[in-house]
Each structure stands twice: as C-alpha cells, then as structure tokens.
Scaffold this motif. Structure first.
Motif, mmCIF file in Angstrom:
data_model
loop_
_atom_site.group_PDB
_atom_site.id
_atom_site.type_symbol
_atom_site.label_atom_id
_atom_site.label_comp_id
_atom_site.label_asym_id
_atom_site.label_seq_id
_atom_site.Cartn_x
_atom_site.Cartn_y
_atom_site.Cartn_z
ATOM 1 N N ASN A 162 3.947 5.060 4.043
ATOM 2 C CA ASN A 162 3.137 6.089 4.265
ATOM 3 C C ASN A 162 3.919 7.502 3.544
ATOM 4 O O ASN A 162 4.921 7.962 4.372
ATOM 5 C CB ASN A 162 3.062 6.418 5.698
ATOM 6 N N VAL B 284 -9.745 5.722 6.334
ATOM 7 C CA VAL B 284 -8.393 4.883 6.085
ATOM 8 C C VAL B 284 -8.887 3.491 6.559
ATOM 9 O O VAL B 284 -8.390 2.482 5.842
ATOM 10 C CB VAL B 284 -7.497 5.330 7.334
ATOM 11 N N VAL C 80 -3.030 4.831 -3.032
ATOM 12 C CA VAL C 80 -3.909 5.686 -2.363
ATOM 13 C C VAL C 80 -3.723 7.052 -2.481
ATOM 14 O O VAL C 80 -2.320 7.352 -2.295
ATOM 15 C CB VAL C 80 -3.877 5.273 -1.000
ATOM 16 N N ASP C 81 -4.438 7.661 -2.821
ATOM 17 C CA ASP C 81 -4.338 9.325 -2.800
ATOM 18 C C ASP C 81 -5.654 10.072 -2.557
ATOM 19 O O ASP C 81 -6.646 9.463 -3.060
ATOM 20 C CB ASP C 81 -3.575 9.533 -4.338
ATOM 21 N N CYS D 193 -2.971 5.275 9.229
ATOM 22 C CA CYS D 193 -2.728 3.934 8.437
ATOM 23 C C CYS D 193 -1.979 2.903 9.396
ATOM 24 O O CYS D 193 -2.150 1.653 8.895
ATOM 25 C CB CYS D 193 -1.807 4.595 7.129
ATOM 26 N N GLY E 150 5.771 9.256 -4.276
ATOM 27 C CA GLY E 150 4.652 8.160 -4.161
ATOM 28 C C GLY E 150 4.868 7.303 -5.364
ATOM 29 O O GLY E 150 4.613 5.991 -5.418
ATOM 30 N N MET F 73 -10.325 2.065 3.424
ATOM 31 C CA MET F 73 -9.507 1.803 2.449
ATOM 32 C C MET F 73 -8.478 0.606 2.873
ATOM 33 O O MET F 73 -8.440 -0.409 1.894
ATOM 34 C CB MET F 73 -8.193 2.819 2.593
ATOM 35 N N ALA G 165 2.038 9.998 2.031
ATOM 36 C CA ALA G 165 1.190 11.282 1.828
ATOM 37 C C ALA G 165 1.518 12.116 2.940
ATOM 38 O O ALA G 165 1.819 11.968 3.998
ATOM 39 C CB ALA G 165 -0.356 10.725 1.947
ATOM 40 N N SER H 189 -2.256 11.128 9.483
ATOM 41 C CA SER H 189 -2.526 10.396 8.533
ATOM 42 C C SER H 189 -1.643 9.154 8.682
ATOM 43 O O SER H 189 -2.091 7.918 8.501
ATOM 44 C CB SER H 189 -2.160 11.033 7.372
ATOM 45 N N VAL I 113 0.987 -1.273 -0.033
ATOM 46 C CA VAL I 113 -0.051 -0.094 0.059
ATOM 47 C C VAL I 113 0.719 1.216 -0.164
ATOM 48 O O VAL I 113 1.628 1.333 0.731
ATOM 49 C CB VAL I 113 -0.917 0.153 1.284
ATOM 50 N N LEU J 278 -6.778 10.775 4.044
ATOM 51 C CA LEU J 278 -6.156 9.912 5.073
ATOM 52 C C LEU J 278 -6.181 10.532 6.421
ATOM 53 O O LEU J 278 -5.674 9.935 7.557
ATOM 54 C CB LEU J 278 -4.737 9.467 4.718
ATOM 55 N N THR K 279 0.621 5.268 -0.005
ATOM 56 C CA THR K 279 -0.222 6.517 0.200
ATOM 57 C C THR K 279 0.600 7.551 -0.563
ATOM 58 O O THR K 279 1.556 7.762 -0.565
ATOM 59 C CB THR K 279 -0.308 6.651 1.662
#
Length: 267
Positions: free
Chosen positions: A97, A78, A35-36, A133, A18, A81, A99, A129, A9, A72, A11
């Motif tokens: 992580n 979250v 994930v965004d 996560c 990313g 997700m 993001a 965030s 995953v 997030l 983010t």
C-alpha cells in the motif's frame, strides 16, 4: 529469485517509490499488478522510464504484469481491482500500500488551522485507501494461508514534523501505523504478516519538483539528518525486499523508519 511464483499488488505503482517497489519485486521474481489512479503518472513530474510504462518495465525484466487504473478511496473500485488481479493471476501473495501523499497545501496544515475538507481528504487518501485494500486482499490471503502486507506510514506519522506542519497528513499516517499493528495481531494466525515502512524525505521526482514550494529538502533539514543525505527510492526498496521475503519471516506489526536517522526515538 526469492519471490518466484508470487504475485504482488503495488498501489501508487506508476511512479516514484511505487515504481521502485514494483521493479524490485519483479527482480525478485514476482509478477506485478501496478495500481494507480493514473497509469501514466510518471510523466507529470518528468520521471524517466526505461520503457513505455512501469508494466512494460516489469515485462522487460521477464515477469508478467498488468496495470489497473483505480481510485482507491472508492471501496467498489478497490474490490473490482482485486477481483481483476485474481482473475488474471489466480492469487495475491503481497500487497504494498504505497498510494497516498501530503497533497493538501502545507501553509494551512497546522493542527489548529487545517480545514475540515483537507483533513477528510487526507484520511481518505492515506488511511481509508489502505484499509480498503487490506480488507479486499485479506480473504484471499486467508484462503492461501499466507501473505504479506506492507503499508506506508511517514516520518510525520511517527513524530511531529518541523514547525507543527502537516498535521492532517501525519494523523492519517499515524492511523495507518496503528491499523497495521491491529492487522498483524488479527492475521498472524493465518500466516499473514503486516508491517509498515515509514519513509523520511525521499527525493523522488515529485518531491524534488515540490521541494521549494513546500519547504522540504532544505540544507538545514539535511544537516539535521545523521547520515547527512536525503533518501532515494532504492533506500525504501531495500527495506521492502526485507519485509516482502522470508528474511523477515518472524517480523510482523512493526514500523521501520527509513529516514537516515531523522527519527531516533522509539515507537
């Protein structure tokens, strides 16, 4: 194919660092959950993709991929997700992580002046965030008795930035750094490793577009870096490859500064 059969995953995976992370992990054999908050984020700063989306770029490499749009800073989103990723792939082996960012005005970022609203926004964006996560994937990784978490600190999170600017951003990233160490101590007995990448100035499309406005990426700043250049996304992706694979199987709770030597003090 060091990550063949694994699920990652990523983010903030729709552009910049990313995206580089997602593509590198796919090249290593992982299936990717991108994930965004905006899965078309690359368009905002003119970043050129080799396909219609990062998910399509991953599929072109020969790996499975799905995109999930989520804010997030909202725990419910979250959790949803993670549930969606598990429903699709059945497992999560790696959480990156990425993001976040220094998305408040630099001119009002000094420690004695930063507005409360900016501070709370940055803590939510960068720290909470990451916490949400990590907490969402931890039970999954515990059941698997294995997993890797790579959080993102920043140069301003491990040392002070020039002129005392970016205090709120630095504080939020310092919080991520300390949280990662605690996470490593707690989850190590379950076979889960947690580390941090701390990027210096990385010339992604977003940073390049905002450089003049924010006073980042100046000639003087480059001259102060021992390697005499700014970073590119691949520099961080190289370190992620180390942290995501068994090359770092005895490394946890650490912060690796990817900054060309801009930070030379121990942390």
């Amino acid at each position: 194919m060091k990550l063949n059969g694994k699920v990652a995953v990523v983010t903030g995976g729709a552009r910049g660092l990313g995206r580089a992370y997602a593509l590198r992990l796919a090249q290593l054999g992982a299936d990717i959950v991108v994930v965004d908050i905006d899965l078309d984020a690359a368009r905002e700063f003119g970043e050129t993709l080799s396909a219609a989306s990062v998910m399509d770029e991953v599929k072109a490499i020969g790996r499975r991929s799905m995109g999930i749009a989520a804010d997030l800073t909202d725990r419910a989103q979250v959790d949803a997700m993670v549930q969606t990723a598990i429903a699709e792939f059945g497992r999560i082996d790696l959480l990156v992580n990425n993001a976040g960012g220094a998305l408040t005005p630099a001119e009002r970022s000094a420690a004695s002046e930063i507005p409360e609203a900016d501070t709370r926004f940055l803590m939510d964006l960068n720290y909470m965030s990451a916490v949400f996560c990590c907490q969402a994937v931890a039970p999954v990784m515990k059941r698997q008795e294995a997993g890797v978490i790579v959080n993102t600190s920043a140069q301003s999170g491990i040392t002070t930035y020039k002129g005392g600017k970016l205090s709120g951003y630095g504080a939020s990233k310092a919080a991520v750094t300390t949280y990662t160490r605690y996470l490593a101590a707690e989850l190590g007995p379950f076979g889960i490793r947690a580390n941090c990448i701390s990027p210096g100035v990385m010339m992604t499309a977003r940073i390049a577009a905002k450089a003049v406005e924010r006073g980042v990426g100046t000639a003087d700043e480059m001259a102060a870096i021992p390697l005499r250049r700014f970073g590119v996304a691949e520099d961080c992706a190289n370190v992620l490859e180390f942290l995501a694979t068994d090359l770092s199987q005895y490394v946890t709770g650490q912060v690796i500064s990817v900054c060309g030597g801009a930070v030379l003090t121990p942390y």
